[in-house]
Design an enzyme around this catalytic site. Structure first.
Site, PDB file in Angstrom:
ATOM      1  N   PHE A 196       4.875  -0.106  -3.249  1.00  0.00           N
ATOM      2  CA  PHE A 196       3.847  -1.122  -2.987  1.00  0.00           C
ATOM      3  C   PHE A 196       3.323  -1.058  -1.561  1.00  0.00           C
ATOM      4  O   PHE A 196       2.227  -1.529  -1.275  1.00  0.00           O
ATOM      5  CB  PHE A 196       4.429  -2.528  -3.263  1.00  0.00           C
ATOM      6  CG  PHE A 196       5.271  -3.053  -2.129  1.00  0.00           C
ATOM      7  CD1 PHE A 196       4.689  -3.699  -1.042  1.00  0.00           C
ATOM      8  CD2 PHE A 196       6.652  -2.881  -2.126  1.00  0.00           C
ATOM      9  CE1 PHE A 196       5.475  -4.160   0.016  1.00  0.00           C
ATOM     10  CE2 PHE A 196       7.433  -3.332  -1.071  1.00  0.00           C
ATOM     11  CZ  PHE A 196       6.841  -3.973  -0.002  1.00  0.00           C
ATOM     12  N   LYS A 211       1.195   6.751 -11.123  1.00  0.00           N
ATOM     13  CA  LYS A 211       1.766   5.461 -11.560  1.00  0.00           C
ATOM     14  C   LYS A 211       2.021   4.663 -10.279  1.00  0.00           C
ATOM     15  O   LYS A 211       3.058   4.772  -9.651  1.00  0.00           O
ATOM     16  CB  LYS A 211       3.082   5.711 -12.313  1.00  0.00           C
ATOM     17  CG  LYS A 211       3.473   4.643 -13.329  1.00  0.00           C
ATOM     18  CD  LYS A 211       3.586   3.247 -12.769  1.00  0.00           C
ATOM     19  CE  LYS A 211       4.834   2.980 -11.959  1.00  0.00           C
ATOM     20  NZ  LYS A 211       4.794   1.663 -11.262  1.00  0.00           N
ATOM     21  N   GLU A 241       3.177  -1.740  -9.465  1.00  0.00           N
ATOM     22  CA  GLU A 241       2.560  -2.799 -10.276  1.00  0.00           C
ATOM     23  C   GLU A 241       2.258  -4.046  -9.448  1.00  0.00           C
ATOM     24  O   GLU A 241       1.629  -4.974  -9.916  1.00  0.00           O
ATOM     25  CB  GLU A 241       3.449  -3.129 -11.482  1.00  0.00           C
ATOM     26  CG  GLU A 241       4.843  -3.671 -11.165  1.00  0.00           C
ATOM     27  CD  GLU A 241       5.882  -2.547 -10.923  1.00  0.00           C
ATOM     28  OE1 GLU A 241       5.543  -1.546 -10.259  1.00  0.00           O
ATOM     29  OE2 GLU A 241       7.037  -2.710 -11.378  1.00  0.00           O
ATOM     30  N   ARG A 242       2.743  -4.056  -8.154  1.00  0.00           N
ATOM     31  CA  ARG A 242       2.493  -5.251  -7.332  1.00  0.00           C
ATOM     32  C   ARG A 242       1.108  -5.224  -6.686  1.00  0.00           C
ATOM     33  O   ARG A 242       0.530  -6.259  -6.413  1.00  0.00           O
ATOM     34  CB  ARG A 242       3.565  -5.362  -6.251  1.00  0.00           C
ATOM     35  CG  ARG A 242       4.900  -5.742  -6.863  1.00  0.00           C
ATOM     36  CD  ARG A 242       5.971  -5.827  -5.816  1.00  0.00           C
ATOM     37  NE  ARG A 242       7.111  -5.033  -6.221  1.00  0.00           N
ATOM     38  CZ  ARG A 242       8.080  -4.648  -5.411  1.00  0.00           C
ATOM     39  NH1 ARG A 242       8.041  -4.972  -4.142  1.00  0.00           N
ATOM     40  NH2 ARG A 242       9.082  -3.941  -5.857  1.00  0.00           N
ATOM     41  N   SER A 247      12.260   3.214  -3.104  1.00  0.00           N
ATOM     42  CA  SER A 247      13.587   2.892  -2.575  1.00  0.00           C
ATOM     43  C   SER A 247      14.607   3.968  -2.971  1.00  0.00           C
ATOM     44  O   SER A 247      14.408   4.703  -3.943  1.00  0.00           O
ATOM     45  CB  SER A 247      14.024   1.526  -3.097  1.00  0.00           C
ATOM     46  OG  SER A 247      14.072   1.558  -4.504  1.00  0.00           O
ATOM     47  N   CYS A 303       8.132   2.385   5.707  1.00  0.00           N
ATOM     48  CA  CYS A 303       9.352   3.195   5.655  1.00  0.00           C
ATOM     49  C   CYS A 303       9.639   3.825   7.014  1.00  0.00           C
ATOM     50  O   CYS A 303      10.705   4.360   7.238  1.00  0.00           O
ATOM     51  CB  CYS A 303       9.217   4.286   4.615  1.00  0.00           C
ATOM     52  SG  CYS A 303       7.932   5.446   5.044  1.00  0.00           S
ATOM     53  N   GLU A 356      18.706  -1.994   4.010  1.00  0.00           N
ATOM     54  CA  GLU A 356      17.311  -1.815   4.409  1.00  0.00           C
ATOM     55  C   GLU A 356      16.626  -3.163   4.196  1.00  0.00           C
ATOM     56  O   GLU A 356      16.478  -3.617   3.049  1.00  0.00           O
ATOM     57  CB  GLU A 356      16.625  -0.746   3.549  1.00  0.00           C
ATOM     58  CG  GLU A 356      15.179  -0.556   3.955  1.00  0.00           C
ATOM     59  CD  GLU A 356      14.383   0.388   3.058  1.00  0.00           C
ATOM     60  OE1 GLU A 356      14.745   0.570   1.880  1.00  0.00           O
ATOM     61  OE2 GLU A 356      13.379   0.934   3.545  1.00  0.00           O
TER      62      GLU A 356
END
Ligand code: NAD
Length: 498
Positions: A149, A173, A176-177, A226, A281, A382
């Site tokens: 996201f 893909k 979805e957020r 993640s 990240c 994290e």
């Protein structure tokens, strides 16, 4: 409320199922759209569209591909503002930061515009008498990208411009957020002249991902997200013989030596920890103060953290927006609580922040925690939020050792005026991307991006030369054109040169 649909074969489709996911505006805390969640039939439709498109796109000339890439570059460049707005509304980051992510994605498109140069093979004339050897690289087929996201435009752009320039077709893909940026980019590809089916967007959750991993026509999978999911993607794709690169999570440390310009270091640490609400990240989440640097650094960081303007991402005066979901806010605040319970000292506290006019928004203010120990959960997890932990060590070697004991190895930085210390750090640290007085050392597009250890599974980093290598496979041709056939005697022994 709009329903965000898949983009398959050059058009929008709701697909075959009726599952939907909510898409929030993190600043208001309200749901603004829903997004279709793919079924197995939708996965198959997207992969089939890409497989059919590969039959022609895989044969398209370098000049046709380059022309399309240049058109795409011009369109993205012209629509940075629109794309930034879409990102800000679903992710929450401020507009300037969203525009910055599009700019970094554009740099990958520009790199991919040079694909004829990047795909040049080697040629050895007269390797043996009358024999030439040459190599070239071919596309793989249908490639899938599964993205997080936190960079809804840039991270997919690490993948699809390079894959498509290499002659592959692509199924993205996205998270979805914040799914809308990918659909906008799909329309730009079409406007650029890319044939239908070469770039597809499949929305969904685990079911969509598993469908792609299991589909026999998917040749390669690029993943960013993640660590637990990266490990899963790597294992599942490898098991099925697919090529895979899976980039995972991070815990990035910055070492601050007493000889550093502390004002400069504190300014950059603050920006690197709280920019994009720490949801990067490559964000710095642990400041390792060496020797006497700690107290003075902490005073400066506390002051600068307190000055960060937090607000709606659409407001030009905001420097930091909300975090992505209510669950993320709860998780981040819970980790700050756990640090405090374990004995660390919260010197700037962003918990419970309420932004006037946006009281229901998912805001967490900049947070600084001092006296963090490596055993504490606030250090081992994290956090992926606007939280900077300060850890102290006595020497630069102890600081390097701390970084090397951490399971992640994405990015790291050192602030110092000593070339000797910087060199010891760059050689000794087991991390993929290293900054020297540069807190967020994201490589330029013509280098490759990737971490070590639990930050990357697979052997190829993303974009740059390793991206081209990932999205192609080599062929070596040994050729002979005998003009007098009896001049070359056939022999049963293993061929050697003469
Ligand atoms: P995530 O792992 O939850 O999701 C990433 C993608 O995986 C999404 O598309 C999601 O739909 C899918 N997914 C989620 N759960 C799944 C499951 N159980 N099975 C299969 N697929 C699943 O990550 P996120 O929260 O979207 O993004 C934040 C994470 O991404 C952080 O850990 C961050 O460090 C990492 N990240 C890493 C890099 C890098 O370059 N190493 C870059 C950006 C983000």
């Amino acid at each position: 409320m709009v329903t965000i649909e898949h983009w398959i074969g050059g058009e929008f489709t709701a697909g075959s199922g009726n599952r939907r996911g909510p898409v929030f505006n993190p600043a208001t805390g309200r749901q603004q759209h829903d997004v279709v969640l793919a079924t197995d039939a939708d996965v198959d439709a997207a992969v089939t569209a890409a497989r059919i498109a590969f039959e022609t796109w895989g044969q398209a000339s370098l000049s046709k591909r380059t022309k399309t890439l240049f058109n795409f570059r011009e369109l993205v460049n012209a629509r940075v503002k629109e794309l930034a707005g879409i990102i800000s509304d679903e992710h929450g980051k401020v507009l300037s930061d969203a525009a910055g992510e599009v700019q970094r994605g554009l740099e990958v498109i520009e790199f991919a515009c040079g694909i004829p140069q990047l795909l040049k093979g080697d040629y050895s004339d007269q390797a043996s008498t009358g024999v030439d050897v040459f190599s070239f690289r071919e596309p793989l087929g249908v490639c899938a990208g599964i993205t997080p996201f936190n960079f809804p435009a840039m991270v997919p752009m690490w993948m699809h411009p390079v894959a498509i320039a290499c002659g592959n077709t692509f199924v993205l893909k996205p998270s979805e957020r914040d799914p809308s940026a990918s659909n906008y980019v799909a329309e730009l590809w079409k406007e650029a002249g890319l044939p239908d089916g070469v770039f597809n967007v499949l929305h969904g959750d685990k079911a969509a991902v598993d469908g792609l991993l299991q589909h026999p026509d998917v040749a390669a999978v690029s993943f960013v997200g993640s660590t637990p999911i990266a490990r899963y993607i790597h294992d599942e794709a490898s098991k099925r013989g697919k090529r895979v690169q899976a980039l995972g999570g991070a815990k990035n440390h910055a070492i601050i030596l007493p000889d550093a310009d502390l004002e400069f270091a504190a300014g950059h640490l603050t920006a690197a920890a709280f920019g994009s609400a720490g949801e990067r990240c490559m964000a710095i989440s642990a400041a390792v103060a060496v020797g006497g640097a700690g107290d003075a650094l902490l005073d400066l960081v506390n002051r600068k953290a307190g000055e960060v303007v937090v607000g709606n991402g659409r407001d030009p005066s905001s420097e930091m927006g909300p975090v992505v979901t209510a669950a993320a806010k709860q998780r981040i605040e819970g980790l700050i609580d756990s640090g405090e319970r374990a004995g660390a000292k919260v010197t700037v506290d962003g918990r419970g922040l309420r932004v006037p006019g946006f009281e229901e928004g998912f805001f967490v203010g900049p947070t600084v925690i001092d006296q963090v120990e490596p055993s504490m959960e606030v250090y081992t997890e994290e956090i992926f939020g606007p939280v900077l932990s300060v850890v102290r060590t006595d020497t630069v070697d102890a600081a390097i050792d701390l970084i090397n004991r951490n399971p992640y190895g994405n990015g790291t930085a050192i602030f110092t005026s000593s070339g000797e210390a910087a060199r010891r750090f760059q050689r000794g640290v087991r991390v993929g991307m290293i900054g020297i007085n540069v807190p967020i050392p994201v490589p330029m597009a013509y280098y490759s991006f990737g971490g070590w250890k639990d930050s990357l599974f697979g052997d190829k980093h993303i974009h740059g030369p390793e991206g081209v290598s990932f999205y192609t496979r080599g062929k070596v041709v040994t050729s002979r054109w005998p003009h007098v056939s009896h001049a070359y005697d056939a022999s049963l022994h293993f061929p050697t040169s003469s």
